[in-house]
Design an enzyme around this catalytic site. Structure first.
Site, PDB file in Angstrom:
ATOM      1  N   HIS A  67       0.862  -1.188   0.000  1.00 56.94           N
ATOM      2  CA  HIS A  67       0.000   0.000   0.000  1.00 56.94           C
ATOM      3  C   HIS A  67       0.899   1.239   0.000  1.00 56.94           C
ATOM      4  O   HIS A  67       1.642   1.479   0.958  1.00 56.94           O
ATOM      5  CB  HIS A  67      -0.911   0.004   1.238  1.00 56.94           C
ATOM      6  CG  HIS A  67      -1.976  -1.050   1.175  1.00 56.94           C
ATOM      7  ND1 HIS A  67      -2.411  -1.743   2.289  1.00 56.94           N
ATOM      8  CD2 HIS A  67      -2.693  -1.516   0.117  1.00 56.94           C
ATOM      9  CE1 HIS A  67      -3.362  -2.593   1.914  1.00 56.94           C
ATOM     10  NE2 HIS A  67      -3.553  -2.475   0.606  1.00 56.94           N
ATOM     11  N   ARG A 123      -3.206   4.482  -2.255  1.00 58.08           N
ATOM     12  CA  ARG A 123      -3.034   3.153  -1.637  1.00 58.08           C
ATOM     13  C   ARG A 123      -2.751   2.064  -2.674  1.00 58.08           C
ATOM     14  O   ARG A 123      -2.031   1.112  -2.402  1.00 58.08           O
ATOM     15  CB  ARG A 123      -4.335   2.833  -0.876  1.00 58.08           C
ATOM     16  CG  ARG A 123      -4.554   1.381  -0.464  1.00 58.08           C
ATOM     17  CD  ARG A 123      -5.909   1.277   0.227  1.00 58.08           C
ATOM     18  NE  ARG A 123      -6.360  -0.081   0.454  1.00 58.08           N
ATOM     19  CZ  ARG A 123      -6.207  -0.746   1.600  1.00 58.08           C
ATOM     20  NH1 ARG A 123      -5.570  -0.191   2.616  1.00 58.08           N
ATOM     21  NH2 ARG A 123      -6.683  -1.968   1.727  1.00 58.08           N
ATOM     22  N   ASN A 142      -3.668  -5.754  -1.959  1.00 55.44           N
ATOM     23  CA  ASN A 142      -4.005  -6.650  -0.843  1.00 55.44           C
ATOM     24  C   ASN A 142      -5.455  -7.123  -0.887  1.00 55.44           C
ATOM     25  O   ASN A 142      -5.994  -7.598   0.116  1.00 55.44           O
ATOM     26  CB  ASN A 142      -3.714  -5.989   0.509  1.00 55.44           C
ATOM     27  CG  ASN A 142      -3.335  -7.019   1.558  1.00 55.44           C
ATOM     28  OD1 ASN A 142      -2.819  -8.092   1.221  1.00 55.44           O
ATOM     29  ND2 ASN A 142      -3.592  -6.718   2.825  1.00 55.44           N
ATOM     30  N   ARG A 143      -6.093  -7.016  -2.046  1.00 58.00           N
ATOM     31  CA  ARG A 143      -7.376  -7.671  -2.320  1.00 58.00           C
ATOM     32  C   ARG A 143      -7.274  -8.466  -3.619  1.00 58.00           C
ATOM     33  O   ARG A 143      -8.247  -9.055  -4.047  1.00 58.00           O
ATOM     34  CB  ARG A 143      -8.503  -6.639  -2.456  1.00 58.00           C
ATOM     35  CG  ARG A 143      -8.748  -5.759  -1.246  1.00 58.00           C
ATOM     36  CD  ARG A 143      -9.334  -6.533  -0.066  1.00 58.00           C
ATOM     37  NE  ARG A 143      -9.580  -5.640   1.066  1.00 58.00           N
ATOM     38  CZ  ARG A 143      -8.641  -5.294   1.947  1.00 58.00           C
ATOM     39  NH1 ARG A 143      -7.422  -5.788   1.854  1.00 58.00           N
ATOM     40  NH2 ARG A 143      -8.933  -4.476   2.941  1.00 58.00           N
ATOM     41  N   HIS A 195       2.657  -3.537   6.801  1.00 58.91           N
ATOM     42  CA  HIS A 195       1.733  -2.424   6.529  1.00 58.91           C
ATOM     43  C   HIS A 195       1.825  -1.393   7.646  1.00 58.91           C
ATOM     44  O   HIS A 195       2.509  -1.579   8.647  1.00 58.91           O
ATOM     45  CB  HIS A 195       0.286  -2.946   6.480  1.00 58.91           C
ATOM     46  CG  HIS A 195      -0.025  -3.804   5.297  1.00 58.91           C
ATOM     47  ND1 HIS A 195      -0.776  -3.373   4.238  1.00 58.91           N
ATOM     48  CD2 HIS A 195       0.318  -5.092   5.008  1.00 58.91           C
ATOM     49  CE1 HIS A 195      -0.887  -4.340   3.340  1.00 58.91           C
ATOM     50  NE2 HIS A 195      -0.239  -5.411   3.788  1.00 58.91           N
ATOM     51  N   SER A 196       1.070  -0.307   7.451  1.00 56.88           N
ATOM     52  CA  SER A 196       0.798   0.579   8.556  1.00 56.88           C
ATOM     53  C   SER A 196      -0.652   1.031   8.395  1.00 56.88           C
ATOM     54  O   SER A 196      -1.151   1.047   7.271  1.00 56.88           O
ATOM     55  CB  SER A 196       1.761   1.767   8.566  1.00 56.88           C
ATOM     56  OG  SER A 196       1.260   2.876   7.867  1.00 56.88           O
ATOM     57  N   TYR A 249     -10.439  -6.668  10.957  1.00 56.28           N
ATOM     58  CA  TYR A 249     -11.648  -6.907  10.179  1.00 56.28           C
ATOM     59  C   TYR A 249     -11.340  -7.989   9.159  1.00 56.28           C
ATOM     60  O   TYR A 249     -10.183  -8.203   8.814  1.00 56.28           O
ATOM     61  CB  TYR A 249     -12.131  -5.629   9.469  1.00 56.28           C
ATOM     62  CG  TYR A 249     -11.042  -4.841   8.763  1.00 56.28           C
ATOM     63  CD1 TYR A 249     -10.437  -5.309   7.594  1.00 56.28           C
ATOM     64  CD2 TYR A 249     -10.610  -3.621   9.269  1.00 56.28           C
ATOM     65  CE1 TYR A 249      -9.440  -4.594   6.947  1.00 56.28           C
ATOM     66  CE2 TYR A 249      -9.613  -2.886   8.627  1.00 56.28           C
ATOM     67  CZ  TYR A 249      -9.031  -3.383   7.467  1.00 56.28           C
ATOM     68  OH  TYR A 249      -8.039  -2.671   6.840  1.00 56.28           O
ATOM     69  N   GLU A 271       1.031  -4.475  11.188  1.00 55.78           N
ATOM     70  CA  GLU A 271       0.624  -3.067  11.039  1.00 55.78           C
ATOM     71  C   GLU A 271       1.481  -2.252  11.989  1.00 55.78           C
ATOM     72  O   GLU A 271       1.320  -2.313  13.214  1.00 55.78           O
ATOM     73  CB  GLU A 271      -0.870  -2.888  11.377  1.00 55.78           C
ATOM     74  CG  GLU A 271      -1.832  -3.656  10.480  1.00 55.78           C
ATOM     75  CD  GLU A 271      -2.138  -2.974   9.150  1.00 55.78           C
ATOM     76  OE1 GLU A 271      -1.605  -1.882   8.907  1.00 55.78           O
ATOM     77  OE2 GLU A 271      -2.908  -3.551   8.364  1.00 55.78           O
TER      78      GLU A 271
HETATM   79  O1  0X9 Z   1      -6.937  -3.839   4.806  1.00 54.87           O
HETATM   80  C1  0X9 Z   1      -5.782  -4.235   4.623  1.00 54.87           C
HETATM   81  O2  0X9 Z   1      -5.376  -4.622   3.541  1.00 54.87           O
HETATM   82  C2  0X9 Z   1      -4.805  -4.245   5.796  1.00 54.87           C
HETATM   83  N1  0X9 Z   1      -4.902  -3.030   6.548  1.00 54.87           N
HETATM   84  S1  0X9 Z   1      -4.355  -1.621   5.898  1.00 54.87           S
HETATM   85  O3  0X9 Z   1      -4.769  -0.544   6.779  1.00 54.87           O
HETATM   86  N2  0X9 Z   1      -2.767  -1.634   5.914  1.00 54.87           N
HETATM   87  O4  0X9 Z   1      -4.842  -1.501   4.575  1.00 54.87           O
HETATM   88  C3  0X9 Z   1      -5.155  -5.368   6.728  1.00 54.87           C
HETATM   89  C4  0X9 Z   1      -5.159  -6.706   6.107  1.00 54.87           C
HETATM   90  C5  0X9 Z   1      -5.374  -7.696   7.169  1.00 54.87           C
HETATM   91  N3  0X9 Z   1      -5.338  -8.987   6.639  1.00 54.87           N
HETATM   92  C6  0X9 Z   1      -6.420  -9.726   6.560  1.00 54.87           C
HETATM   93  N4  0X9 Z   1      -7.559  -9.292   7.000  1.00 54.87           N
HETATM   94  N5  0X9 Z   1      -6.256 -10.895   6.010  1.00 54.87           N
HETATM   95 ZN    ZN Z   2      -1.752  -1.642   4.166  1.00 49.00          ZN
END
Ligand code: 0X9
Ligand code: ZN
Length: 309
Positions: A67, A123, A142-143, A195-196, A249, A271
């Site tokens: 990100h 991001r 990260n999705r 991440h942060s 979450y 994080e």
């Molecule tokens: O939402 C995210 O991708 C991550 N947080 S962020 O604020 N850095 O964007 C958290 C991902 C946590 N991982 C899973 N939920 N698998």
């Molecule tokens: Zn992140």
């Protein structure tokens, strides 16, 4: 100020890796995974006393800045390289002797640069696909992984921060990360997705199952958190350790879940802290403290996870 204590641009980070590679050729190999969407080399370093030839050693993989706006994450990756290569201390010698390291300080260089030049809060990646949208660029890396793609904590709006992309692995930067995991799967013991912000150590799947070795994962994660917290300054926020679904979450298509599903034994989303105040805008004077304390935690996971290898 050393580069790992600053918010450096991608070309400076690239130059630092290349310098390590030429100054420590017996220890450091710089690898170009390939071009980013906009053509930047997506680079990582391999650190090994045996040039990755001793396949009895476990591999520790970490990446940062998936990100773009999470600027405090590349310093941690760069500082880890520094401590392993340029400033190896006696008490850390085991980490270099017994483990091979793969460190990618900027997994999303296009987004990272864009967050420096155009939009500090960017991001996502910076891909363009006219059949998806002619207005909005990129997807949330990260999705974008191929595990329960597109199911939870996503939006089908191509302009959303959590747009997962049109299909799994649509982003070339996502593919480079999964390529590394798959290439070294047989001996990859740890994957740290950095991440942060929020001071979390997250693990496990986001559906209702937990990995079979969740007790060990929690043990090692809690030890990491304790090590970091022990070095905290008085105003710091302490780490919370647990299943991402409950502690933070649920999310789908994440690097964490993909790596976990592939069978990597110790997978964490880290994080980094924001001190409960700065969100993504951690003042640069905090970088050194974050680097030092996080390295202590990362080193602890390496040592402990190795016991289960
Ligand atoms: O939402 C995210 O991708 C991550 N947080 S962020 O604020 N850095 O964007 C958290 C991902 C946590 N991982 C899973 N939920 N698998
Ligand atoms: Zn992140």
């Amino acid at each position: 100020t050393a580069i790992y204590n600053t918010y450096a641009r991608y070309d400076e980070i690239d130059a630092y890796m290349e310098r390590l590679g030429s100054e420590y050729p017996d220890l450091v190999t710089v690898v170009n995974a390939g071009p980013s969407f906009d053509g930047r080399p997506v680079k990582y370093v391999k650190i090994s006393t045996t040039n990755f030839m001793d396949t009895s050693k476990p591999i520790y993989f970490m990446d940062a800045a998936m990100h773009s706006r999470e600027w405090v994450t590349p310093p941690v990756a760069l500082y880890s390289m520094h401590r392993l290569v340029e400033d190896l201390r006696e008490e850390d010698r085991d980490l270099l002797e017994n483990i091979d390291w793969i460190i990618m300080p900027v997994a999303n260089p296009d987004g990272y640069e864009y967050s420096h030049t155009d939009d500090r809060m960017w991001r996502r990646s910076r891909s363009f696909n006219a059949t998806v949208s002619t207005v909005c660029y990129g997807a949330d890396i990260n999705r974008n992984f191929d595990f329960e793609f597109g199911t939870v904590s996503v939006s089908s709006d191509p302009c959303s921060q959590i747009y997962p992309g049109p299909y799994p692995f649509s982003e070339i930067e996502t593919r480079y990360l999964s390529n590394i995991m798959n290439e070294y799967l047989d001996r990859m013991e740890i994957y740290q997705n950095i991440h942060s912000y929020g001071s979390y150590i997250l693990y496990g799947f986001d559906n209702e199952t937990l990995p079979a070795n969740v007790a060990q994962i929690h043990l090692v994660g809690a030890a990491m958190g304790a090590k970091i917290d022990a070095l905290k300054m008085s105003d710091a926020v302490y780490y919370a350790v647990g299943n991402s679904n409950f502690v933070l979450y649920p999310a789908s298509g994440t690097a964490q879940d993909y790596a976990q599903d592939k069978g990597i034994p110790f997978v964490y989303t880290l994080e980094l802290p924001d001190f409960g105040r700065y969100d993504f805008l951690v003042p640069p004077e905090y970088i050194e403290q974050i680097n030092t304390e996080t390295w202590a935690g990362l080193a602890e996971t390496a040592r402990l996870a190795r016991l289960f290898y």
